[in-house]
Design an enzyme around this catalytic site. Sequence first.
Site, PDB file in Angstrom:
ATOM      1  CB  ILE A 123     -82.402  24.008 -80.862  1.00  0.00           C
ATOM      2  CG1 ILE A 123     -82.712  25.094 -79.818  1.00  0.00           C
ATOM      3  CG2 ILE A 123     -83.662  23.220 -81.199  1.00  0.00           C
ATOM      4  CD1 ILE A 123     -83.703  26.132 -80.296  1.00  0.00           C
TER       5      ILE A 123
ATOM      6  CG  ASP B  63     -88.232  33.614 -86.327  1.00  0.00           C
ATOM      7  OD1 ASP B  63     -87.086  33.138 -86.328  1.00  0.00           O
ATOM      8  OD2 ASP B  63     -88.605  34.523 -87.096  1.00  0.00           O
TER       9      ASP B  63
ATOM     10  CD  GLU C 204     -78.928  26.339 -84.884  1.00  0.00           C
ATOM     11  OE1 GLU C 204     -78.381  25.419 -85.482  1.00  0.00           O
ATOM     12  OE2 GLU C 204     -79.042  27.491 -85.370  1.00  0.00           O
TER      13      GLU C 204
END
Length: 353
Positions: free
Chosen positions: A235, A251, A277
């Site tokens: 990400i 989260d 991530e």
Amino acid sequence: MIKPQKPANETQRLAALQRYAILDTPPDSAFDDLTAIAGAICATPMSTVSLIDAERQWFKGRRGLEAEETPRDLAFCAHAILEPEKVLVVPDARDDARFQGNPLVTGDPNIRFYAGAPLVTPDGYPVGTLCVLDDQPRELAPFQIKALEALSRQVTHLMELRRVSHELSHQLNERQWYEEQLQHYQQALEAQNADLTEQTRTDVLTGLANRRAFAVALEQALQAGRPTAVAVLDIDHFKIVNDVHGHAVGDEVLQDVARVLRSASGGSGLVARYGGEEFVWLIHDRGLNDAVLQCEYLRESVEHTTQTLAVTTSIGVAAAREGESAEHLFARADQALYAAKRGGRNRVVASEE
């Protein structure tokens, strides 16, 4: 330091503990497994299944601790059982009047952080805790507290199964009926162990497979000689999400991306959370060009369908070569991921090495 009080129902509580006939029994891998899972989920170096006897705390399962028992007056868990309906969390024992000056804090094992989920019997008596400990101050995320509570219920369930099995072995006179009942409880134990195995291969936050499950699946695919590709997905700028919006929102973003990845992959191969991530996708029976196209679809799906926050992803993909090891294949995909980041992010880069 404040010594723990004893519950108002202490006599009945001790009787409930004695019914399990578990104190001073040999080590048991089933309890050790639960202890290890708790420590892994909460990322702590120490974890125990602790039972509070009349004057001592005795460990049925332990990880990272040498002692088999401690005096009850020193036990954090003796405080935890006073409120059996919730997890006791101590972020820093040095700042808590109950534990300041406790030899377990001032000396070995230098406890700073503690979280204990009470083990409550079916008739409501707290007989001990499943706890995790650290020699550094810290907090637990909400999903870790929920996981600790769930595992504490599994410990109690395991104790109940062992108690029933023990009583059956002493009370049943007809051998055939006894063997049928024992088989029934054995099946229950095996099902419980299967659930625990599944927990060790599932990421608690996202519900995806975890790093361990991915590694096993990748090895199996390569050993079977199947055409295999690995995509590593990250990400973009996730640290900014945590810094600006907080870890709770972070989260939610991870859960949202996991949902999109599960949907976009269409059940083809295995999608897993590798850590932080970073996610991975094991793609079966596809060459590099097809794998790149699928990853482009995956990237666009994340960019346009995530709901919590608008995020993008960078993806590196590599196709396995004949005789290539899992470690080398993953390393090539990982290098392609970093090339995607260097190239401006929100793109797919294929390894051509």
